[in-house]
Design a protein around this motif. Structure first.
Motif, short mmCIF file in Angstrom:
data_model
loop_
_atom_site.label_atom_id
_atom_site.label_comp_id
_atom_site.label_asym_id
_atom_site.label_seq_id
_atom_site.Cartn_x
_atom_site.Cartn_y
_atom_site.Cartn_z
N ILE A 1 -7.46 -0.66 -10.01
CA ILE A 1 -6.98 -1.84 -9.28
C ILE A 1 -7.83 -2.05 -8.03
O ILE A 1 -8.24 -3.16 -7.71
N HIS B 1 -0.20 -5.69 -5.61
CA HIS B 1 -0.13 -5.48 -7.06
C HIS B 1 0.81 -4.34 -7.40
O HIS B 1 1.66 -4.46 -8.28
N ASP C 1 4.39 -5.32 -6.81
CA ASP C 1 4.87 -6.31 -7.76
C ASP C 1 5.08 -5.75 -9.17
O ASP C 1 5.98 -6.19 -9.88
N HIS D 1 -2.40 -11.77 -4.11
CA HIS D 1 -1.69 -10.71 -3.39
C HIS D 1 -2.02 -10.71 -1.90
O HIS D 1 -1.92 -9.71 -1.23
#
Length: 92
Positions: free
Chosen positions: A20, A38, A41, A90
């Motif tokens: 990520i 991220h 979420d 984000h």
């Protein structure tokens, strides 16, 4: 017959978090905020707790992942007053 793994129990989460971070590194803005967004979420409570435990234990991670720790929210923490995060970037 099961194999004994030489990897830490956190290896998969660290690998995912590093991937990520690699993605958001090339995006504009603050990558640590985007990575934390991220994770907040899409990762479960247990995944977030395990990642934070790995970071506290000093597991080697991408520096961006290390910088996400203060931004990772846990379900019991208040989010009152926190600006909403854009679900695509984000970013605030």
């Amino acid at each position: 017959m099961s194999e004994i793994s030489e990897h830490s129990p956190h290896d998969k989460l660290i690998r995912m978090a590093n991937q990520i971070a690699a993605f958001f590194r090339s995006q504009p803005g603050q990558p640590e905020i985007a990575v934390a967004g991220h994770i907040n979420d899409f990762w479960t409570y247990r995944m977030r707790m395990d990642l934070l435990a790995a970071l506290r234990a000093g597991e080697p991670v991408d520096p961006i992942v290390q910088a996400t720790a203060p931004h990772i929210r846990l379900p019991h923490e208040t989010t009152e007053g926190v600006k909403p995060v854009d679900p695509l970037s984000h970013q605030e």
